[in-house]
Design a protein around this motif. Structure first.
Motif, PDB file in Angstrom:
ATOM      1  N   HIS A 145      25.638 -17.211 -46.192  1.00 53.43           N
ATOM      2  CA  HIS A 145      24.371 -17.905 -46.392  1.00 53.43           C
ATOM      3  C   HIS A 145      24.306 -18.576 -47.760  1.00 53.43           C
ATOM      4  O   HIS A 145      24.875 -18.103 -48.740  1.00 53.43           O
ATOM      5  CB  HIS A 145      23.207 -16.921 -46.259  1.00 53.43           C
ATOM      6  N   GLN A 146      23.581 -19.678 -47.826  1.00 55.22           N
ATOM      7  CA  GLN A 146      23.393 -20.389 -49.086  1.00 55.22           C
ATOM      8  C   GLN A 146      22.754 -19.495 -50.145  1.00 55.22           C
ATOM      9  O   GLN A 146      23.077 -19.604 -51.327  1.00 55.22           O
ATOM     10  CB  GLN A 146      22.518 -21.625 -48.869  1.00 55.22           C
ATOM     11  N   TYR A 147      21.860 -18.624 -49.723  1.00 59.01           N
ATOM     12  CA  TYR A 147      21.198 -17.738 -50.685  1.00 59.01           C
ATOM     13  C   TYR A 147      22.228 -16.873 -51.421  1.00 59.01           C
ATOM     14  O   TYR A 147      22.154 -16.677 -52.640  1.00 59.01           O
ATOM     15  CB  TYR A 147      20.181 -16.858 -49.951  1.00 59.01           C
ATOM     16  N   ASN A 148      23.211 -16.359 -50.687  1.00 61.09           N
ATOM     17  CA  ASN A 148      24.235 -15.527 -51.315  1.00 61.09           C
ATOM     18  C   ASN A 148      25.166 -16.343 -52.199  1.00 61.09           C
ATOM     19  O   ASN A 148      25.690 -15.839 -53.195  1.00 61.09           O
ATOM     20  CB  ASN A 148      25.048 -14.806 -50.243  1.00 61.09           C
ATOM     21  N   ILE A 149      25.357 -17.620 -51.840  1.00 63.59           N
ATOM     22  CA  ILE A 149      26.272 -18.469 -52.613  1.00 63.59           C
ATOM     23  C   ILE A 149      25.628 -18.933 -53.912  1.00 63.59           C
ATOM     24  O   ILE A 149      26.222 -18.824 -54.992  1.00 63.59           O
ATOM     25  CB  ILE A 149      26.714 -19.667 -51.760  1.00 63.59           C
ATOM     26  N   PHE A 150      24.400 -19.441 -53.837  1.00 65.77           N
ATOM     27  CA  PHE A 150      23.775 -20.074 -54.998  1.00 65.77           C
ATOM     28  C   PHE A 150      22.960 -19.114 -55.854  1.00 65.77           C
ATOM     29  O   PHE A 150      22.790 -19.352 -57.044  1.00 65.77           O
ATOM     30  CB  PHE A 150      22.878 -21.230 -54.543  1.00 65.77           C
ATOM     31  N   ILE A 151      22.453 -18.040 -55.274  1.00 67.35           N
ATOM     32  CA  ILE A 151      21.634 -17.103 -56.042  1.00 67.35           C
ATOM     33  C   ILE A 151      22.447 -15.882 -56.457  1.00 67.35           C
ATOM     34  O   ILE A 151      22.470 -15.499 -57.624  1.00 67.35           O
ATOM     35  CB  ILE A 151      20.393 -16.683 -55.237  1.00 67.35           C
ATOM     36  N   HIS A 152      23.142 -15.278 -55.486  1.00 69.60           N
ATOM     37  CA  HIS A 152      23.975 -14.120 -55.817  1.00 69.60           C
ATOM     38  C   HIS A 152      25.356 -14.535 -56.338  1.00 69.60           C
ATOM     39  O   HIS A 152      26.143 -13.668 -56.724  1.00 69.60           O
ATOM     40  CB  HIS A 152      24.125 -13.219 -54.592  1.00 69.60           C
ATOM     41  N   LEU A 153      25.646 -15.846 -56.327  1.00 72.75           N
ATOM     42  CA  LEU A 153      26.902 -16.392 -56.862  1.00 72.75           C
ATOM     43  C   LEU A 153      28.120 -15.724 -56.232  1.00 72.75           C
ATOM     44  O   LEU A 153      29.067 -15.334 -56.923  1.00 72.75           O
ATOM     45  CB  LEU A 153      26.937 -16.254 -58.389  1.00 72.75           C
TER      46      LEU A 153
ATOM     47  N   PRO B 226      31.576 -15.526 -54.802  1.00 73.44           N
ATOM     48  CA  PRO B 226      32.723 -16.421 -55.040  1.00 73.44           C
ATOM     49  C   PRO B 226      33.320 -16.935 -53.735  1.00 73.44           C
ATOM     50  O   PRO B 226      33.195 -16.294 -52.680  1.00 73.44           O
ATOM     51  CB  PRO B 226      33.720 -15.526 -55.792  1.00 73.44           C
ATOM     52  N   PRO B 227      33.963 -18.101 -53.765  1.00 73.49           N
ATOM     53  CA  PRO B 227      34.508 -18.697 -52.532  1.00 73.49           C
ATOM     54  C   PRO B 227      35.479 -17.798 -51.781  1.00 73.49           C
ATOM     55  O   PRO B 227      35.546 -17.867 -50.552  1.00 73.49           O
ATOM     56  CB  PRO B 227      35.201 -19.976 -53.039  1.00 73.49           C
ATOM     57  N   TRP B 228      36.242 -16.975 -52.500  1.00 78.13           N
ATOM     58  CA  TRP B 228      37.206 -16.123 -51.802  1.00 78.13           C
ATOM     59  C   TRP B 228      36.532 -15.005 -51.003  1.00 78.13           C
ATOM     60  O   TRP B 228      37.189 -14.337 -50.213  1.00 78.13           O
ATOM     61  CB  TRP B 228      38.220 -15.541 -52.784  1.00 78.13           C
ATOM     62  N   ASP B 229      35.231 -14.819 -51.175  1.00 79.83           N
ATOM     63  CA  ASP B 229      34.499 -13.838 -50.381  1.00 79.83           C
ATOM     64  C   ASP B 229      33.642 -14.489 -49.287  1.00 79.83           C
ATOM     65  O   ASP B 229      32.893 -13.801 -48.606  1.00 79.83           O
ATOM     66  CB  ASP B 229      33.595 -12.983 -51.288  1.00 79.83           C
ATOM     67  N   TRP B 230      33.727 -15.809 -49.149  1.00 81.79           N
ATOM     68  CA  TRP B 230      32.972 -16.481 -48.105  1.00 81.79           C
ATOM     69  C   TRP B 230      33.598 -16.193 -46.747  1.00 81.79           C
ATOM     70  O   TRP B 230      34.804 -15.969 -46.625  1.00 81.79           O
ATOM     71  CB  TRP B 230      32.935 -17.988 -48.343  1.00 81.79           C
ATOM     72  N   HIS B 231      32.771 -16.243 -45.694  1.00 83.93           N
ATOM     73  CA  HIS B 231      33.232 -15.979 -44.331  1.00 83.93           C
ATOM     74  C   HIS B 231      33.096 -17.256 -43.494  1.00 83.93           C
ATOM     75  O   HIS B 231      32.100 -17.973 -43.592  1.00 83.93           O
ATOM     76  CB  HIS B 231      32.422 -14.853 -43.699  1.00 83.93           C
ATOM     77  N   PHE B 232      34.117 -17.516 -42.690  1.00 89.15           N
ATOM     78  CA  PHE B 232      34.157 -18.738 -41.888  1.00 89.15           C
ATOM     79  C   PHE B 232      34.203 -18.390 -40.406  1.00 89.15           C
ATOM     80  O   PHE B 232      34.708 -17.347 -40.004  1.00 89.15           O
ATOM     81  CB  PHE B 232      35.365 -19.591 -42.278  1.00 89.15           C
ATOM     82  N   GLY B 233      33.660 -19.312 -39.592  1.00 88.66           N
ATOM     83  CA  GLY B 233      33.602 -19.109 -38.158  1.00 88.66           C
ATOM     84  C   GLY B 233      34.731 -19.812 -37.434  1.00 88.66           C
ATOM     85  O   GLY B 233      35.697 -20.284 -38.045  1.00 88.66           O
ATOM     86  N   ASN B 234      34.584 -19.926 -36.111  1.00 89.42           N
ATOM     87  CA  ASN B 234      35.646 -20.487 -35.279  1.00 89.42           C
ATOM     88  C   ASN B 234      35.305 -21.888 -34.780  1.00 89.42           C
ATOM     89  O   ASN B 234      35.824 -22.335 -33.760  1.00 89.42           O
ATOM     90  CB  ASN B 234      35.920 -19.570 -34.080  1.00 89.42           C
TER      91      ASN B 234
END
Length: 254
Positions: free
Chosen positions: A100-108, A110-118
């Motif tokens: 979620h954007q909230y976790n990316i921009f507020i909780h910062l 990092p990209p290596w912890d992002w999850h991607f779909g199919n």
């Protein structure tokens, strides 16, 4: 004969009563965090403005005997005949982003912890700059089309307004802009669980671009292609897991 409540049920009841204020406090805390999202964006914009010298540009130009920067510049002359560098076309694509954007921009997160779909997305857009404030903030109109494929087969269209900040102190070395987008997004062939099958949602897509000073018309763009309910902006847990794609593309200005 009246049955007495067991000690364990009494404990559970007391725990539920004690937990109720906690739920209310959590809701209040969440609302406060959403306000902080907005305040943080405004603060970042003001900081970029100060670093770029936008506040002092007018006075400095006046001191040097030059014409000060204009507060408002319209780019609507010859709107349907000439672009004069105010038009752009872009193509982009990328994978489904589940973080979620909230976790990316507020909780910062990092990209290596992002999850991607199919699923993946490819799209394109045309835009036109309408006006510029303080020689720093461009307001643009944009129309775009996109296609999801892989795990999803949805078609999208949007008609939105971009707010793009273009003044940074390092632009002589690497031209940079950041933008946020707002407006209606239309979709067809949605999954059954996608926002209760809502065909019209808000399009909110943060973006950053880079260009070489000698080739400012060619921009590398990184965008978080995002559509959701207004109520879902800035918070996790939206019902549609495929509303967001991390895209990379190229924009050409002419």
């Amino acid at each position: 004969m009246r049955k007495m409540a067991s000690p364990s049920s009494a404990v559970v009841g007391l725990a539920m009563v004690a937990a109720a204020p906690g739920h209310a406090q959590a809701a209040i805390s969440h609302m406060a965090r959403e306000r902080w999202v907005f305040l943080a964006f405004v603060a970042a914009l003001l900081l970029a403005w100060l670093l770029s010298g936008a506040f002092g540009a007018g006075s400095a130009a006046a001191f040097a005997g030059e014409e000060p920067a204009s507060f408002l510049t319209w780019h609507t002359d010859n709107f349907f005949t000439q672009c004069d560098g105010n038009c752009a076309v872009s193509v982009f694509g990328g994978p489904q982003l589940l973080t979620h954007q909230y976790n990316i921009f507020i909780h910062l997160k990092p990209p290596w912890d992002w999850h991607f779909g199919n699923a993946d997305l490819v799209g394109g857009a045309i835009s036109r700059r309408l006006l510029t404030l303080w020689d720093s903030l461009d307001i643009e109109s944009e129309f775009g089309l996109a296609k999801r494929f892989g795990g999803m087969h949805t078609d999208e269209a949007w008609l939105v307004v971009n707010f793009r900040w273009t003044r940074f102190p390092w632009n002589q070395y690497l031209r940079t802009s950041i933008a946020i987008t707002a407006g209606p997004s239309f979709a067809v062939d949605l999954p059954r669980n996608a926002h209760d099958n809502a065909a019209i949602l808000n399009y909110f897509s943060p973006e950053i671009t880079f260009a070489l000073p000698q080739y400012p018309q060619y921009e590398l763009m990184v965008q978080m292609h995002h559509r959701s309910n207004f109520a879902d902006i800035g918070k996790g847990g939206t019902p549609d897991p495929g509303w967001q794609f991390l895209t990379v593309g190229l924009r050409y200005r002419f």
